[in-house]
Design an enzyme around this catalytic site. Structure first.
Site, short mmCIF file in Angstrom:
data_model
loop_
_atom_site.label_atom_id
_atom_site.label_comp_id
_atom_site.label_asym_id
_atom_site.label_seq_id
_atom_site.Cartn_x
_atom_site.Cartn_y
_atom_site.Cartn_z
N ASP A 243 -3.78 -8.50 -7.97
CA ASP A 243 -5.13 -7.99 -7.76
C ASP A 243 -6.12 -9.14 -7.63
O ASP A 243 -5.90 -10.21 -8.20
CB ASP A 243 -5.50 -7.09 -8.95
CG ASP A 243 -6.72 -6.23 -8.66
OD1 ASP A 243 -7.11 -6.11 -7.48
OD2 ASP A 243 -7.29 -5.68 -9.62
N ARG B 33 -8.82 2.37 2.10
CA ARG B 33 -9.24 1.11 2.74
C ARG B 33 -9.45 1.29 4.23
O ARG B 33 -8.81 2.15 4.85
CB ARG B 33 -8.18 0.04 2.51
CG ARG B 33 -8.11 -0.26 1.04
CD ARG B 33 -7.35 -1.49 0.70
NE ARG B 33 -7.32 -1.56 -0.75
CZ ARG B 33 -7.38 -2.66 -1.46
NH1 ARG B 33 -7.45 -3.82 -0.86
NH2 ARG B 33 -7.37 -2.61 -2.77
N ASN C 269 -4.02 2.79 -1.52
CA ASN C 269 -4.53 1.76 -0.62
C ASN C 269 -4.71 2.29 0.80
O ASN C 269 -5.65 1.94 1.51
CB ASN C 269 -3.58 0.56 -0.54
CG ASN C 269 -3.69 -0.36 -1.74
OD1 ASN C 269 -2.80 -1.13 -2.01
ND2 ASN C 269 -4.80 -0.30 -2.46
C1 FPP Z 1 -5.19 -6.38 -4.28
O1 FPP Z 1 -6.37 -7.09 -4.01
C2 FPP Z 1 -4.13 -6.73 -3.34
C3 FPP Z 1 -3.59 -5.91 -2.39
C4 FPP Z 1 -4.02 -4.52 -2.21
C5 FPP Z 1 -2.57 -6.33 -1.43
C6 FPP Z 1 -1.53 -7.26 -1.96
C7 FPP Z 1 -1.00 -8.02 -0.81
C8 FPP Z 1 -0.68 -9.32 -0.83
C9 FPP Z 1 -0.73 -10.15 -2.02
C10 FPP Z 1 -0.23 -10.03 0.38
C11 FPP Z 1 0.96 -9.48 1.09
C12 FPP Z 1 2.07 -9.05 0.23
C13 FPP Z 1 3.35 -9.36 0.48
C14 FPP Z 1 4.43 -8.81 -0.39
C15 FPP Z 1 3.72 -10.25 1.55
P1 FPP Z 1 -7.70 -6.30 -3.70
O2 FPP Z 1 -7.91 -6.31 -2.23
O3 FPP Z 1 -7.66 -4.95 -4.32
O4 FPP Z 1 -8.74 -7.22 -4.42
P2 FPP Z 1 -10.15 -6.83 -5.04
O5 FPP Z 1 -9.85 -5.89 -6.19
O6 FPP Z 1 -10.69 -8.14 -5.50
O7 FPP Z 1 -10.95 -6.19 -3.95
#
Ligand code: FPP
Length: 272
Positions: free
Chosen positions: A34, A86, A82
């Protein structure tokens, strides 16, 4: 006792590793990745830049976990929510990122003897992504080291619904519900995670104190480690710090700790 540092760890990782007891490593670590969006915002970058940067964190964490011989690592990559909450452009970007990650990473996964698995409603993902996922899983299927499970389009509640449906379907083939034993083991055997032991440690980055519909059944007794580090800044050394914290805690599974049991008026066991 002389502890040997596994090959491939960098200096900082080696320093933390030397504080660990290699005989008490977690058998299964689950991570809620996260903070990608916040990382990007702080740099005045678009959110997707945070996701792109998060791939390097995935790479570092996976390699370090394999090097120190963690048997299973599960990463919460995309929740079912998600998709719904989003913008389409961000979801498309994440799909592309995942496809590229799978394509690029298979040689490294093979080099580290890592087997890839998935949990989540895979069939609802775009067809080309599903094909890439099947290809990568097949290409790593013979590996015998760490099992890397990616949670994609995953929701713990949906998983439980699917498990109950699966139990009912199995019962229908075996003479009806009254002919099957439904207990905790049976539920576990019908979960997406039937190939894994329950996680003993769950790590969440970016300081949030929630499970966000992740492995709700399986995390019943897991130690929870929340770090303020945002996912794009998380590296193998932070994983090892999480393991060090895990090893400081005492795990009782609802039993008594040693002090309590040695006391003549030992209190009744408490959950936890
Ligand atoms: C949460 O951050 C993260 C995600 C929803 C996506 C996770 C994806 C990756 C780490 C990259 C790709 C994954 C792989 C396995 C190659 P957020 O966007 O919710 O962050 P925020 O809470 O700060 O808005």
């Amino acid at each position: 006792m002389q502890v040997t540092v596994p090959a491939g760890l960098d200096r900082k990782e080696a320093e933390v590793y030397l504080r660990l007891d290699p005989a008490r490593l977690p058998k299964h670590i689950a991570i809620i990745m996260d903070g990608n969006g916040r990382w990007a915002r702080r740099r005045h970058l678009p959110r997707v830049a945070g996701h792109r940067a998060g791939v390097a964190s995935v790479r570092s964490t996976v390699e370090t976990a394999a090097r120190v011989k963690i048997p299973s690592l599960t990463l919460y990559a995309f929740s079912e929510e998600n998709w719904k909450k989003r913008p389409r452009s961000e979801v498309d970007f994440l799909m592309g990122l995942l496809s590229r990650y799978l394509k690029q990473e298979v040689p490294t996964l093979n080099k580290n003897n890592i087997r890839l698995e998935y949990i989540g409603r895979q069939h609802e993902l775009p067809k080309p992504v599903q094909e890439k996922m099947d290809w990568a899983k097949e290409a790593t299927a013979k590996n015998t080291g760490m099992v890397l499970t990616l949670a994609l389009n995953y929701s713990a509640r949906a998983e439980l619904v699917d498990a109950f449906r699966s139990i009912v379907n199995a019962a229908a083939l075996n003479g009806g519900l009254e002919h099957v034993k439904i207990d905790e083991d049976a539920v576990s055997r019908h979960l997406y995670t039937r190939h894994l032991p329950d996680p003993d440690l769950v790590i969440r980055t970016s300081g949030e104190m929630r499970l966000s519909n992740f492995l709700l059944w399986q995390l019943a007794y897991a130690e929870i480690y929340v770090t303020p580090t945002l996912w794009p800044e998380f590296r193998g050394v932070h994983l090892l710090e999480g393991i060090a914290e895990f090893q400081k805690r005492e795990r009782r599974y609802g039993g008594l700790n040693h002090e309590d049991t040695s006391h003549p008026h030992a209190a009744k066991a408490v959950r936890g």
